[in-house]
Design an enzyme around this catalytic site. Structure first.
Site: not given
Ligand code: NAD
Length: 493
Positions: A239, A260, A294
């Site tokens: 995200s 991404e 996404c």
């Molecule tokens: P997220 O940002 O919550 O987590 C992504 C990763 O970051 C995970 O591995 C998580 O453990 C880690 N993370 C979260 N907070 C953290 C912190 N404070 N410190 C270190 N690491 C941390 O996202 P999510 O809920 O897993 O995925 C959904 C999001 O990802 C949506 O916004 C979606 O649109 C996006 N996404 C984008 C793409 C793309 O290709 N553009 C693809 C898939 C998902």
């Protein structure tokens, strides 16, 4: 280790570091099936120590991996692709119980993954650089593409199987070694099962490493990534909110980052759109994986002359989607990932309804299942329609327009810039709008989520930067200039 998930019996998973399945002294945490709450795995809860070991292993493996002959790398990638195909049914099961993915979505990811592995198999043979003409007599200059070193990756829980391949595979294919920190919500399909596949394919120890962690403990691992001089790039899929936190850390550490991120992906239906085709494309584009991708479409702008026919047809099709346990192959709409996700959708639906929106279908939840929901006549200040914040679930807003330029400006009025679609029978009208869209991806007559392994998927603005497919060569290699002079130099002093 083999990750197999039987109903009712939890798998115990460990980290994968330097070619070994190891849990050191890690405690474990439970991974649950979002459909029924059953524990499907007890996963190792790692931290700084495991992350340091994984980075050290990747750094040690790097020189030999970077120097490996392209044919050797190709053989490994092709073998991994065959293993992915062979394990198709197991992978479908895993993605259903760990992430709530329907068969339609998991099979889509499996096909993309083995296609990407087969494409990447040949990338070792790409030209290694260029010869540049020099103005200095007797000097030859060459520019060579070199891998970066260790690339540390964060994978999300959604679309986890394919996106984790993207996180591992693109850096590996260009000669880097990797450490992956999968999402705590889906550690198996977001990284560990890949380790099994690459291990079976024969990838050398240390070339890829996976460290898992309990909820709320990601920072212990990611701090190591940012602090380690060996880590030369952070490859993040997730995200924009998390990206802002990690981006600040990357700034302080001066680390390259590939991002991404999410999107608020609009579709514009012009008055000459094929309505039946648009209904199919929008149903798929908006509701694949319950709207938790996404590139899912979030808002549809429809020419008023076809609005009512489109809304009626779309509503009927969406109502026909089977809802339930994603292990049932007929089910299209499974559960959302957790209670927080259900709450976000429900709050946004209620907010729009309180402001006077019309509910065409959906609007109810049962456990973690949220019915696919379509809203029309949504007032401009409702959260779900502003485009200011990604809505991550099965909620679609439809808006009629009288003037395409006004609709186009509204569709662009979002900080995100991932994907957009235009539905029209007139190719040149479609291309005119497409050229002006400020997004990384724009499709004409296809859903906003029209992925293929070879296509360079990625965003602009708050949707991030970096591209998948072959264009990832820009993200995971750097250029090295070498000059050779064969004549004495002329110096000013
Ligand atoms: P997220 O940002 O919550 O987590 C992504 C990763 O970051 C995970 O591995 C998580 O453990 C880690 N993370 C979260 N907070 C953290 C912190 N404070 N410190 C270190 N690491 C941390 O996202 P999510 O809920 O897993 O995925 C959904 C999001 O990802 C949506 O916004 C979606 O649109 C996006 N996404 C984008 C793409 C793309 O290709 N553009 C693809 C898939 C998902």
């Amino acid at each position: 280790m083999t990750i197999t998930v039987e109903q009712g019996s939890a798998t115990v998973t460990t980290h994968f570091i330097n070619g070994e399945w190891t849990d050191a002294e890690s405690p474990t945490f439970a991974v649950t099936n979002p459909f029924n709450g059953e524990v499907v795995a007890e996963a190792a809860a790692g931290g700084r120590r495991e992350a340091e070991a994984a980075v050290a292993a990747a750094a040690a493996a790097y020189p030999a991996w970077a120097a490996l002959a392209p044919g050797e790398r190709q053989r490994l990638f092709l073998k991994a692709a065959d293993i992915v195909d062979r394990r198709h049914e197991e992978l479908v099961e895993l993605m259903a119980v760990e992430g709530g993915a329907s068969r339609a979505f998991s099979s889509f990811q499996i096909r993309l993954s083995s296609a990407m592995l087969r494409q990447a198999a040949g990338w070792g043979y790409l030209p290694a650089g260029d010869v540049i003409r020099s103005d200095i007599p007797g000097r030859t200059a060459t520019v060579t593409r070199k891998p970066l070193g260790v690339v540390a990756g964060f994978t999300p829980w959604n679309g986890a199987f394919y996106l984790a391949w993207r996180t591992f595979l693109l850096p590996l294919a260009f000669g880097n070694t990797t450490v992956i920190k999968p999402s705590e919500l889906a550690p198996m399909s977001a990284g560990l099962v890949h380790a099994e596949i690459l291990e079976e394919a024969g990838f050398p120890a240390g070339t890829f490493n996976v460290v898992t962690h309990a909820p709320g403990e990601a920072a212990a691992i990611s701090d190591v990534f940012f602090e380690s001089p060996a880590v030369r790039c952070i490859n993040f899929t997730g995200s924009d909110k998390t990206a802002r936190i990690l981006g600040a850390q990357a700034g302080r550490a001066l680390k390259r980052m590939v991002l991404e991120l999410g999107g608020f992906n609009p579709v514009i239906l012009l008055d000459d759109a094929d309505i039946d085709e648009s209904i199919k494309a929008v149903t798929f584009g908006a509701f694949l994986h319950q709207g938790q991708v996404c590139m899912n479409s979030r808002k549809i702008y429809v020419d008023r002359s076809i609005h009512d026919e489109f809304v009626a047809g779309l509503t009927a099709r969406v109502k026909s989607l089977k809802i339930g346990d994603p292990r049932d192959p007929e089910v299209i709409i499974g559960p959302l990932i957790n209670e927080r996700a259900v709450q976000q959708i429900d709050e946004r639906v209620q907010d729009a309804l309180n402001r006077g929106a019309t509910l065409e279908t959906g609007g109810h939840s049962d456990g973690l299942i949220y019915e696919p929901t379509i809203l029309t006549h949504v007032p401009a200040d409702a959260i779900c329609t502003t485009g200011a914040d990604e809505t991550f679930g099965p909620l679609l807003v439809i808006e009629a327009f009288d003037d395409v330029e006004t609709a186009f400006r509204a569709a662009q009025d979002t900080p995100y810039g991932l994907s957009a679609s235009i539905m029209t029978r007139d190719r040149s009208r479609g291309l005119d709008l497409a050229e002006r869209f400020d997004t990384g991806i724009v499709h004409i007559n296809a859903p906003t989520m029209a992925s293929e392994a070879a296509l360079p998927v990625g965003g602009v603005k708050d949707s991030g930067w970096g591209r998948s497919g072959l264009y990832a060569i820009e993200d995971f290699t750097e250029l090295r200039l070498t000059t050779v002079s064969s004549k004495p130099g002329r110096y000013p002093f």
